[in-house]
Motif scaffolding. Sequence first.
Motif, short mmCIF file in Angstrom:
data_model
loop_
_atom_site.label_atom_id
_atom_site.label_comp_id
_atom_site.label_asym_id
_atom_site.label_seq_id
_atom_site.Cartn_x
_atom_site.Cartn_y
_atom_site.Cartn_z
N LYS A 182 2.89 0.64 11.56
CA LYS A 182 2.54 -0.22 10.42
C LYS A 182 3.04 0.37 9.11
O LYS A 182 3.36 -0.37 8.18
CB LYS A 182 1.02 -0.42 10.38
N THR A 183 3.08 1.69 9.01
CA THR A 183 3.54 2.35 7.78
C THR A 183 4.35 3.59 8.14
O THR A 183 4.44 3.97 9.30
CB THR A 183 2.34 2.79 6.91
N GLY A 184 4.92 4.23 7.10
CA GLY A 184 5.56 5.53 7.31
C GLY A 184 7.06 5.52 7.43
O GLY A 184 7.67 6.58 7.59
N GLY A 185 7.69 4.34 7.36
CA GLY A 185 9.15 4.29 7.47
C GLY A 185 9.65 4.59 8.87
O GLY A 185 8.89 4.58 9.84
N VAL A 186 10.95 4.87 8.97
CA VAL A 186 11.57 5.13 10.28
C VAL A 186 11.65 6.64 10.51
O VAL A 186 12.25 7.37 9.73
CB VAL A 186 12.98 4.51 10.36
N SER A 187 11.00 7.10 11.60
CA SER A 187 11.06 8.51 11.99
C SER A 187 12.08 8.63 13.12
O SER A 187 11.89 8.08 14.20
CB SER A 187 9.67 8.95 12.47
N VAL A 202 21.06 3.52 13.36
CA VAL A 202 19.76 3.14 13.93
C VAL A 202 18.95 2.35 12.90
O VAL A 202 18.37 1.31 13.21
CB VAL A 202 18.98 4.40 14.40
N GLN A 203 18.94 2.82 11.65
CA GLN A 203 18.18 2.12 10.60
C GLN A 203 18.78 0.75 10.31
O GLN A 203 18.03 -0.22 10.12
CB GLN A 203 18.15 2.97 9.33
N MET A 204 20.10 0.64 10.30
CA MET A 204 20.75 -0.66 10.05
C MET A 204 20.42 -1.67 11.15
O MET A 204 20.18 -2.84 10.88
CB MET A 204 22.26 -0.47 9.93
N ILE A 205 20.42 -1.19 12.40
CA ILE A 205 20.08 -2.09 13.52
C ILE A 205 18.61 -2.52 13.43
O ILE A 205 18.28 -3.70 13.62
CB ILE A 205 20.38 -1.39 14.88
N LEU A 206 17.72 -1.58 13.11
CA LEU A 206 16.30 -1.90 12.96
C LEU A 206 16.07 -2.91 11.83
O LEU A 206 15.27 -3.85 11.98
CB LEU A 206 15.48 -0.63 12.71
N HIS A 207 16.78 -2.75 10.72
CA HIS A 207 16.62 -3.67 9.58
C HIS A 207 17.06 -5.09 9.96
O HIS A 207 16.49 -6.06 9.47
CB HIS A 207 17.43 -3.17 8.38
N GLU A 208 18.06 -5.18 10.83
CA GLU A 208 18.51 -6.49 11.30
C GLU A 208 17.38 -7.22 12.04
O GLU A 208 17.30 -8.45 12.03
CB GLU A 208 19.73 -6.31 12.21
N TYR A 209 16.51 -6.44 12.68
CA TYR A 209 15.35 -7.01 13.40
C TYR A 209 14.08 -7.03 12.54
O TYR A 209 12.99 -7.23 13.07
CB TYR A 209 15.09 -6.22 14.69
N ARG A 210 14.24 -6.77 11.22
CA ARG A 210 13.10 -6.75 10.29
C ARG A 210 12.07 -5.68 10.69
O ARG A 210 10.86 -5.90 10.59
CB ARG A 210 12.43 -8.13 10.22
N PHE A 212 10.90 -1.97 9.75
CA PHE A 212 11.07 -0.97 8.70
C PHE A 212 10.20 0.27 8.92
O PHE A 212 10.34 1.25 8.20
CB PHE A 212 10.76 -1.59 7.33
N ASN A 213 9.31 0.20 9.92
CA ASN A 213 8.44 1.34 10.24
C ASN A 213 8.45 1.54 11.75
O ASN A 213 7.98 0.66 12.50
CB ASN A 213 7.00 1.09 9.75
N ALA A 214 8.96 2.65 12.21
CA ALA A 214 9.05 2.87 13.66
C ALA A 214 9.30 4.35 13.96
O ALA A 214 9.77 5.10 13.11
CB ALA A 214 10.16 2.03 14.27
N GLU A 215 8.96 4.73 15.19
CA GLU A 215 9.29 6.06 15.73
C GLU A 215 10.41 5.89 16.73
O GLU A 215 10.30 5.07 17.65
CB GLU A 215 8.07 6.66 16.43
N VAL A 216 11.48 6.65 16.57
CA VAL A 216 12.62 6.57 17.50
C VAL A 216 12.97 7.98 17.97
O VAL A 216 13.17 8.88 17.15
CB VAL A 216 13.86 5.93 16.83
N LEU A 217 13.03 8.16 19.29
CA LEU A 217 13.41 9.46 19.86
C LEU A 217 14.44 9.23 20.96
O LEU A 217 14.15 8.61 21.98
CB LEU A 217 12.18 10.19 20.44
N PHE A 218 15.66 9.72 20.73
CA PHE A 218 16.72 9.64 21.74
C PHE A 218 16.61 10.86 22.65
O PHE A 218 16.76 11.99 22.19
CB PHE A 218 18.10 9.63 21.07
N ARG A 219 16.37 10.61 23.95
CA ARG A 219 16.30 11.72 24.92
C ARG A 219 17.64 11.93 25.61
O ARG A 219 17.79 12.86 26.40
CB ARG A 219 15.21 11.43 25.96
N GLU A 220 18.60 11.01 25.38
CA GLU A 220 19.94 11.14 25.93
C GLU A 220 20.93 10.46 24.99
O GLU A 220 20.53 9.71 24.11
CB GLU A 220 20.02 10.53 27.34
N ASP A 221 22.22 10.73 25.19
CA ASP A 221 23.25 10.17 24.32
C ASP A 221 23.50 8.71 24.70
O ASP A 221 24.18 8.43 25.69
CB ASP A 221 24.54 11.00 24.47
N CYS A 222 22.93 7.78 23.93
CA CYS A 222 23.03 6.35 24.25
C CYS A 222 23.92 5.63 23.25
O CYS A 222 24.16 6.11 22.15
CB CYS A 222 21.64 5.71 24.25
#
Length: 363
Positions: A182-187, A202-210, A212-222
């Motif tokens: 709900k808050t905290g921007g993109v981590s 990653v932030q540009m793709i997220l903004h396209e989906y509206r 603006f606040n999310a946790e993202v962790l890449f565990r592999e090269d995607c």
Amino acid sequence: MGILDRIAEIEREISRTQKNKATEYHLGVLKAKLAKYRGQLLEPSKSKEKGEGFEVLKSGDARVALIGFPSVGKSTLLNTVTNTHSESASYEFTTLTCIPGVIEYKGANIQLLDLPGIIEGAAQGKGRGRQVIAVARTADLVIIMLDATKSEAQRRLLEQELESVGIRLNKRRPNIYFKEKKTGGVSFNSMCNLTRVDEKLVQMILHEYRIFNAEVLFREDCSPDEFIDVICKNRAYLPCLYVYNKIDQISMEEVDKLARQPHSVVVSCNMKLNLDYMLETIWNYLSLIQVYTKKRGQPPDFEDGLIMRRGSSIEHVCHTIHRTLTSQFKYALVWGTSTKYSPQRVGLNHVVHHEDVVQIVKK
């Protein structure tokens, strides 16, 4: 401008954009837009469409969807391996609705769905493509049936149609942790060296989906496409078997070449060639195993085995026999390849193998 026009425009833009370091952000945003519009296209319309629906009640131990272009032999295959009759003829679009049949194999009842032939543009709703694709998403295995005399073009078109509606064939889910907040921007964090995406993309793709606040962790090269799949949450990752029919009409060299391709089986439905190997491969792709039960002081019941999925434990066996059995469970005796010696006394977490014999001892 309609959704189909927007999709076509974005696809043209992607095709004429050169792929290099300078355009990767632009391409990432275009792919996100394309996935979003395709998602809107797949949403069910509010007004009920006239005509017969396809949804068939799921039954048996597993469900297999039979997909292919018209007149490749889907109905002939259904008639050959099940006791169901599906109209088959030499003209196209003989099958107009979904016809279910049951394959009885190694004690399992495998539901086989003969779906109408799909045509190019099925993902946009041409023919009865959208209903066919909706049923395919509910299957445990997709069989793409191809005419061995013109297989390459058919295979490529079918893969594109299924890919565009979020069905991923013989792929595993990307190992990316994603959670909206709900808050905290993109981590943004990664556990490996990323070569195809970075934090800005990653932030540009997220903004396209509206978002603006999310946790993202890449565990592999995607790739950006795999990250978009994770955001969309509606992707179906299904095993797929390519069945090449009409091998009696091509040379032995061509048959050998097709048979050596990954995830492929060659058959002739009319001459009933290689159907046993196809059924064995379907069984393996569905990850099915058969487990036999045994009562104390009696021989095992080899007539009526339990059909389980590979990786099932004694707890799953108990639930299959009766859901209250785990509360009365004391231990189990197991004979078979999953044990070091037979019988071995095991607990609920013990993983069973194909053709193991299990005796449940209650408290």
